[in-house]
Motif scaffolding. Structure first.
Motif, PDB file in Angstrom:
ATOM      1  N   ARG A 128       0.839  -1.194   0.000  1.00 36.50           N
ATOM      2  CA  ARG A 128       0.000   0.000   0.000  1.00 36.50           C
ATOM      3  C   ARG A 128       0.878   1.250   0.000  1.00 36.50           C
ATOM      4  NH1 ARG A 128      -2.394   0.270   5.096  1.00 36.50           N
ATOM      5  NH2 ARG A 128      -0.881   1.870   5.556  1.00 36.50           N
ATOM      6  N   ASP A 129       1.949   1.237   0.794  1.00 40.15           N
ATOM      7  CA  ASP A 129       2.861   2.381   0.840  1.00 40.15           C
ATOM      8  C   ASP A 129       3.508   2.622  -0.522  1.00 40.15           C
ATOM      9  OD1 ASP A 129       2.238   2.683   3.494  1.00 40.15           O
ATOM     10  OD2 ASP A 129       4.122   1.800   4.238  1.00 40.15           O
ATOM     11  N   ILE A 130       3.875   1.547  -1.212  1.00 36.13           N
ATOM     12  CA  ILE A 130       4.467   1.688  -2.539  1.00 36.13           C
ATOM     13  C   ILE A 130       3.456   2.299  -3.491  1.00 36.13           C
ATOM     14  CG2 ILE A 130       5.312   0.411  -4.560  1.00 36.13           C
ATOM     15  CD1 ILE A 130       6.582  -1.572  -2.615  1.00 36.13           C
ATOM     16  N   LEU A 131       2.211   1.804  -3.446  1.00 38.14           N
ATOM     17  CA  LEU A 131       1.171   2.330  -4.333  1.00 38.14           C
ATOM     18  C   LEU A 131       0.892   3.802  -4.046  1.00 38.14           C
ATOM     19  CD1 LEU A 131      -1.327  -0.656  -4.425  1.00 38.14           C
ATOM     20  CD2 LEU A 131       0.163   0.125  -6.267  1.00 38.14           C
ATOM     21  N   ILE A 132       0.854   4.169  -2.776  1.00 41.65           N
ATOM     22  CA  ILE A 132       0.632   5.569  -2.412  1.00 41.65           C
ATOM     23  C   ILE A 132       1.762   6.426  -2.942  1.00 41.65           C
ATOM     24  CG2 ILE A 132       0.584   7.176  -0.456  1.00 41.65           C
ATOM     25  CD1 ILE A 132      -1.025   5.002   1.067  1.00 41.65           C
ATOM     26  N   SER A 133       2.989   5.932  -2.792  1.00 39.51           N
ATOM     27  CA  SER A 133       4.158   6.666  -3.275  1.00 39.51           C
ATOM     28  C   SER A 133       4.102   6.847  -4.792  1.00 39.51           C
ATOM     29  CB  SER A 133       5.430   5.917  -2.875  1.00 39.51           C
ATOM     30  OG  SER A 133       6.549   6.531  -3.435  1.00 39.51           O
ATOM     31  N   GLU A 134       3.777   5.773  -5.509  1.00 31.99           N
ATOM     32  CA  GLU A 134       3.662   5.849  -6.969  1.00 31.99           C
ATOM     33  C   GLU A 134       2.533   6.802  -7.366  1.00 31.99           C
ATOM     34  OE1 GLU A 134       5.342   4.433  -9.653  1.00 31.99           O
ATOM     35  OE2 GLU A 134       6.836   3.985  -8.123  1.00 31.99           O
ATOM     36  N   ASN A 135       1.419   6.759  -6.643  1.00 34.66           N
ATOM     37  CA  ASN A 135       0.288   7.639  -6.916  1.00 34.66           C
ATOM     38  C   ASN A 135       0.689   9.104  -6.750  1.00 34.66           C
ATOM     39  OD1 ASN A 135      -2.325   8.410  -7.525  1.00 34.66           O
ATOM     40  ND2 ASN A 135      -3.041   8.150  -5.425  1.00 34.66           N
ATOM     41  N   MET A 136       1.404   9.415  -5.657  1.00 35.22           N
ATOM     42  CA  MET A 136       1.847  10.793  -5.424  1.00 35.22           C
ATOM     43  C   MET A 136       2.790  11.247  -6.526  1.00 35.22           C
ATOM     44  SD  MET A 136       0.229  11.913  -2.881  1.00 35.22           S
ATOM     45  CE  MET A 136       1.107  13.433  -2.560  1.00 35.22           C
ATOM     46  N   LYS A 137       3.656  10.353  -6.955  1.00 39.54           N
ATOM     47  CA  LYS A 137       4.595  10.680  -8.032  1.00 39.54           C
ATOM     48  C   LYS A 137       3.826  11.020  -9.314  1.00 39.54           C
ATOM     49  CE  LYS A 137       8.436   8.679 -10.586  1.00 39.54           C
ATOM     50  NZ  LYS A 137       9.223   7.466 -10.825  1.00 39.54           N
ATOM     51  N   LEU A 138       2.820  10.215  -9.625  1.00 43.27           N
ATOM     52  CA  LEU A 138       2.016  10.461 -10.826  1.00 43.27           C
ATOM     53  C   LEU A 138       1.226  11.762 -10.705  1.00 43.27           C
ATOM     54  CD1 LEU A 138       0.733   6.857 -11.569  1.00 43.27           C
ATOM     55  CD2 LEU A 138       2.401   8.162 -12.904  1.00 43.27           C
ATOM     56  N   LYS A 139       0.722  12.053  -9.516  1.00 41.26           N
ATOM     57  CA  LYS A 139       0.003  13.315  -9.309  1.00 41.26           C
ATOM     58  C   LYS A 139       0.925  14.507  -9.518  1.00 41.26           C
ATOM     59  CE  LYS A 139      -3.708  11.845  -6.222  1.00 41.26           C
ATOM     60  NZ  LYS A 139      -4.285  11.963  -4.880  1.00 41.26           N
ATOM     61  N   MET A 140       2.152  14.395  -9.041  1.00 37.76           N
ATOM     62  CA  MET A 140       3.123  15.486  -9.218  1.00 37.76           C
ATOM     63  C   MET A 140       3.434  15.681 -10.706  1.00 37.76           C
ATOM     64  SD  MET A 140       3.755  16.832  -6.306  1.00 37.76           S
ATOM     65  CE  MET A 140       5.281  17.719  -6.545  1.00 37.76           C
ATOM     66  N   GLU A 141       3.594  14.580 -11.425  1.00 35.76           N
ATOM     67  CA  GLU A 141       3.850  14.669 -12.862  1.00 35.76           C
ATOM     68  C   GLU A 141       2.663  15.310 -13.575  1.00 35.76           C
ATOM     69  OE1 GLU A 141       4.914  10.810 -14.376  1.00 35.76           O
ATOM     70  OE2 GLU A 141       6.669  10.676 -13.054  1.00 35.76           O
ATOM     71  N   LEU A 142       1.434  14.938 -13.179  1.00 39.93           N
ATOM     72  CA  LEU A 142       0.230  15.508 -13.772  1.00 39.93           C
ATOM     73  C   LEU A 142       0.170  17.009 -13.501  1.00 39.93           C
ATOM     74  CD1 LEU A 142      -2.457  15.065 -15.247  1.00 39.93           C
ATOM     75  CD2 LEU A 142      -3.492  14.596 -13.025  1.00 39.93           C
ATOM     76  N   LYS A 143       0.480  17.404 -12.294  1.00 42.29           N
ATOM     77  CA  LYS A 143       0.473  18.821 -11.930  1.00 42.29           C
ATOM     78  C   LYS A 143       1.488  19.591 -12.775  1.00 42.29           C
ATOM     79  CE  LYS A 143      -0.079  21.273  -7.601  1.00 42.29           C
ATOM     80  NZ  LYS A 143       0.101  21.190  -6.163  1.00 42.29           N
TER      81      LYS A 143
END
Length: 173
Positions: A128-143
């Motif tokens: 779950r921590d890995i998925l959250i980390s990957e999700n945050m990374k993708l959100k930053m890229e989207l931003k």
């Protein structure tokens, strides 16, 4: 003659193992892998490092959890399993009554099941921590992409206004 070891870049290690760069960084910490660095701090992978990552992948494919893999990499799992097996066998051999033997086996199975449930919870938490980390990374890229789009729209707007101004000045005279 000194034999030269094959070294791989981070990108090559990702290609060879099939892991994403974020996964390799996570595994470096999770499994206490000692990946060398060059003078600029970039990871340099040896053949042994690549083999370790591929070994981790093969153990995962066989259904081992990260906790179990960590123990296997540290040669702990085999020793613990052998020790526990000999203790259980000693207890089993000392008991003559069949009902007590069954009771001991059931107790040991319950202990093993509890350990497995605990391991599952730990693995789920880490995944779950890995998925959250990957999700945050993708959100930053989207931003970042949104900011780039806004910047391009502003440039386009400015160019349209400056061309319109030039043409209107040209045709007014």
């Amino acid at each position: 003659m000194g034999d030269k070891k094959q070294l791989y870049s981070f990108k090559e290690a990702c290609q060879i193992t099939g892991y994403k760069d974020s996964v390799i960084r996570y595994y470096e910490k999770e499994f206490n892998l000692n990946i060398q660095r060059d003078e600029k701090g970039r990871r340099i992978f040896t053949e042994e490092d690549i083999n370790t990552l591929n070994y981790i992948k093969s153990l995962q494919e066989k259904g081992y959890t990260n906790g179990q893999i960590k123990k296997i990499l540290n040669n702990e799992e085999v020793a613990i399993t052998t020790l526990e097996t000999s203790i259980i066998q000693d207890q089993y051999n000392k008991i003559q009554d069949e009902d007590n033997k069954i009771k001991i086996i059931e107790e040991k199975l319950n202990e093993i099941n509890q350990k497995l449930e605990e391991l599952d919870k730990n693995v789920f938490s880490k995944e779950r921590d890995i998925l959250i980390s990957e999700n945050m990374k993708l959100k930053m890229e989207l931003k970042q992409k949104c900011y780039e789009i806004i910047e391009l729209k502003e440039k386009l707007k400015y160019e349209k206004q400056s061309k319109k101004g030039f043409l209107s000045r040209l045709f007014r005279k």
